[in-house]
Design an enzyme around this catalytic site. Structure first.
Site, PDB file in Angstrom:
ATOM      1  N   HIS A 184     -13.039  -1.542   8.954  1.00 38.79           N
ATOM      2  CA  HIS A 184     -11.902  -2.365   9.348  1.00 38.79           C
ATOM      3  C   HIS A 184     -12.141  -3.099  10.666  1.00 38.79           C
ATOM      4  CE1 HIS A 184      -7.681  -3.273  10.507  1.00 38.79           C
ATOM      5  NE2 HIS A 184      -7.505  -3.358   9.191  1.00 38.79           N
ATOM      6  N   LYS A 234       0.444   3.415   4.799  1.00 37.15           N
ATOM      7  CA  LYS A 234       0.064   3.355   3.390  1.00 37.15           C
ATOM      8  C   LYS A 234       0.836   4.431   2.620  1.00 37.15           C
ATOM      9  CE  LYS A 234      -3.121   0.535   5.087  1.00 37.15           C
ATOM     10  NZ  LYS A 234      -3.068   0.057   6.475  1.00 37.15           N
ATOM     11  N   HIS A 245      -6.514   4.697   3.451  1.00 42.57           N
ATOM     12  CA  HIS A 245      -6.171   4.591   2.034  1.00 42.57           C
ATOM     13  C   HIS A 245      -6.450   5.866   1.244  1.00 42.57           C
ATOM     14  CE1 HIS A 245      -5.438   0.233   2.363  1.00 42.57           C
ATOM     15  NE2 HIS A 245      -6.409   0.282   3.258  1.00 42.57           N
ATOM     16  N   ASN A 258       0.818  -1.218   0.000  1.00 39.36           N
ATOM     17  CA  ASN A 258       0.000   0.000   0.000  1.00 39.36           C
ATOM     18  C   ASN A 258       0.851   1.267   0.000  1.00 39.36           C
ATOM     19  OD1 ASN A 258      -2.494  -1.492   0.248  1.00 39.36           O
ATOM     20  ND2 ASN A 258      -1.922  -1.880   2.378  1.00 39.36           N
ATOM     21  N   SER A 276     -10.734  -0.641   1.586  1.00 39.04           N
ATOM     22  CA  SER A 276      -9.459  -1.250   1.214  1.00 39.04           C
ATOM     23  C   SER A 276      -9.548  -2.405   0.239  1.00 39.04           C
ATOM     24  CB  SER A 276      -8.740  -1.739   2.481  1.00 39.04           C
ATOM     25  OG  SER A 276      -9.514  -2.731   3.145  1.00 39.04           O
ATOM     26  N   GLU A 310     -15.019   4.615   6.272  1.00 40.28           N
ATOM     27  CA  GLU A 310     -13.647   4.783   5.807  1.00 40.28           C
ATOM     28  C   GLU A 310     -13.646   5.739   4.624  1.00 40.28           C
ATOM     29  OE1 GLU A 310     -11.507   1.123   5.239  1.00 40.28           O
ATOM     30  OE2 GLU A 310     -12.477   0.176   6.969  1.00 40.28           O
ATOM     31  N   ASP A 347     -11.965   6.787   9.096  1.00 32.81           N
ATOM     32  CA  ASP A 347     -10.643   6.168   9.032  1.00 32.81           C
ATOM     33  C   ASP A 347     -10.165   6.350   7.594  1.00 32.81           C
ATOM     34  OD1 ASP A 347      -8.547   4.340   8.498  1.00 32.81           O
ATOM     35  OD2 ASP A 347      -9.209   2.996  10.088  1.00 32.81           O
TER      36      ASP A 347
END
Length: 384
Positions: A135, A237, A205, A49, A180, A176, A202
């Site tokens: 997550h 990441k 990414h 990542n 992901s 998020e 969150d």
């Protein structure tokens, strides 16, 4: 050596995992530039990542090496004992200023940060609402808090609205920035403007990829601290190292320092890593040349995959591409065939993803070039 009698069920559990095609093996690797070395074979790495390639950047490595020479390796204690450092304070200050939040706090990992945040907000909320695909660390933190968890179907805003209407006691919605596994961007603008609960994001990414100068998915959605009062930015990441920064109000950060067990009872992050993070953040803030290269690779991948007729789950703006295979063992076999041809692609199976949705997960970075991507896609057509 014979097994203890009460360990027999562990063998049964392991056998079931293997039979279901879910057995995971640790891969001992060495990473250099765009290559991952496995068993003395150099493969082009499409599994990590490191979206901007900052883990390999000469300036980032230089700052980590200088920090080792000056400060040693470990921080030696918890941040609230003697393990904190002016480089930690500098990182926290610069991150808060960059994303325009009142304050930031550095944790050892995204997992540590989410345990801390969710445990704290859960104590003051009878119910917490979260996207179905958030997550595992978010779910674990909520479970530790004792709050009730209500999960709405992935990205289903109508269902979320109905859940919040049904549970007016819910104070927080958690999502998020970029998810992901499918690389889809969360509709944060709609979530943040719903007005029925506070939004926590969150952005593991999204930070470094989306938004003005890589400020992340919250900025990309046109939201600010007022719309998203808590943002978690894991650093493993796009920032190319490890750790996580929680961005929030002065009061919330101070309460984390005073009460968060994953912060208080962990040795602080190693100072060479913090030095590397300071360098990475400055490179993100400095300009968009690495992001430009990443987006060039994303655009080429999309165009060439479409030309080849490959069905890829992705979003035009994110570096995550998934090809759903379904069967666990077949997905593993395809991954092995790609390894034989010089490519390392992640093989993602349940429980990380839903049942019957095992997939090849491809991560694009600024370290790749169009020849790498073309060769991978040509090989995918052959092995699929």
């Amino acid at each position: 050596m014979s097994l203890l009698a009460n360990d027999a069920h562990y063998v049964d559990d392991l056998t079931a995992i293997k039979q279901n095609g879910r057995y995971r093996q640790r891969v001992f690797t060495q990473i250099h530039d765009k290559f991952i070395h496995i068993c003395q074979h150099a493969l082009i790495n499409f599994s990590g990542n490191d979206y901007l390639g900052l883990s390999q950047h000469v300036e980032v490595k230089k700052k980590a090496q200088q920090a080792i020479d000056r400060y040693g390796v470990g921080s030696t204690s918890s941040a609230i004992v003697s393990g904190s450092h002016y480089l930690i304070e500098s990182l926290e200050h610069d991150m808060a200023a960059f994303v325009d939040y009142p304050r930031a706090l550095l944790f050892n990992s995204g997992y540590h940060a989410n345990l801390a945040v969710m445990s704290l907000i859960g104590k003051n909320a009878q119910t917490v609402v979260a996207d179905k695909l958030v997550h595992a660390s978010i779910l674990d933190g909520i479970a530790l808090s004792g709050a009730k968890l209500k999960r709405y179907p992935h990205q289903n805003i109508d269902s979320l609205y109905a859940t919040l209407q049904k549970h007016p006691e819910a104070k927080y919605v958690i999502s998020e920035g970029i998810f992901s596994m499918d690389g889809d961007i969360s509709p944060l603008a709609r979530l943040g403007n719903m007005g029925l609960a506070k939004l926590i994001v969150d952005d593991a990414h999204g930070f470094g990829v989306l938004g003005q100068s890589g400020r992340g998915a919250v900025n990309h959605a046109g939201l600010t601290f007022e719309g998203v009062p808590i943002m978690i930015v894991p650093c493993g990441k796009a920032l190319g190292a490890m750790g996580a920064l929680v961005c929030a109000s002065e009061e919330f950060i101070e309460l984390l320092i005073q009460t968060a067990r994953s912060y208080i009872y962990s040795t602080a992050l190693a100072i060479p890593v913090v030095a590397a993070l300071n360098a990475s953040l400055k490179l993100v803030m400095k300009g968009d040349c690495l992001r430009d290269k990443l987006f060039e690779n994303i655009a080429f991948f999309n165009q060439y995959a479409q030309k080849l007729g490959l069905h890829v789950v992705s979003h035009d703006l994110t570096p995550i591409r998934s090809i759903i295979i379904g069967d666990n063992k077949r997905t593993q076999n395809i991954q092995s065939m790609l390894k034989d041809k010089g490519f390392y692609v992640s093989c993602i199976r349940p429980p990380t993803v839903p049942q019957d949705s095992a997939r090849l997960r491809i991560s694009l970075t600024a370290l790749h070039d169009t020849d790498d991507i073309k060769a991978l896609l040509d090989q995918l057509v052959y092995v699929l």
